[in-house]
Write a protein that holds these residues in place. Structure first.
Motif: not given
Length: 172
Positions: A93, A96, A121, A124, A127-128
């Motif tokens: 996070k 990003k 890649k 994401d 981060a989730t």
């Protein structure tokens, strides 16, 4: 660098890898001193430990910690910065967020509770990821939901049954 210093760095990295269980390997090459200081401050403020080390020392620490992965060894090229966090998705996070103002740090790879994530890649997906606390909270919520439904059904049904029993007694 003396052999003793290298040994100390490997030991420290090994201990951190075992302690945190989650780490990210990033590339912060070509950043100015001011940019690196800003990144270090943000990581520190978010409870993320950061350490720059030579790739050979990181490899030795990974091996000593029992994280022997050809994929991770493959990303150890060029400049490497290793991030440690007890919250698996916190570094992703923050990376990003930092990338909104620049193109670094670049994610080379991550090791999250024995799962490998290789390449930028994967940022994401990382981060989730949900933290352990979030997952436990969801599980508790799911487990409580059926129990609450049963209890409320018993309470509402109980008064109906009690009413039926009372009416049958009065008739008899």
């Amino acid at each position: 660098m003396r052999k003793e210093e290298k040994f100390e760095i490997v030991q420290e990295l090994t201990e951190r890898i075992k302690e945190y269980g989650n780490f990210y390997i990033t590339d912060t090459a070509d950043l100015t001193v001011a940019q690196v200081n800003t990144i270090r401050r943000k990581f520190f403020e978010n409870g993320i430990a950061i350490q720059v080390a030579k790739n050979t020392l990181i490899r030795k620490a990974l091996e000593a910690a029992g994280v022997d992965s050809p994929e991770l060894n493959g990303v150890l090229k060029g400049s490497s910065t290793i991030l440690f966090s007890s919250v698996a998705n916190a570094p992703a996070k923050l990376i990003k967020e930092l990338r909104k103002t620049g193109d670094k740090p670049v994610l080379k790879g991550a090791y999250i509770d024995s799962a490998l994530f290789i390449g930028d890649k994967q940022l994401d997906a990382l981060a989730t990821l949900k933290s352990k606390e979030e997952l436990i909270g969801e599980i508790i919520g799911l487990l409580q939901s059926p129990a609450k439904n049963v209890v409320s059904a018993l309470k509402s049904g109980g008064s109906t049954i009690a009413g039926l029993v009372k009416t049958l007694q009065e008739r008899g």
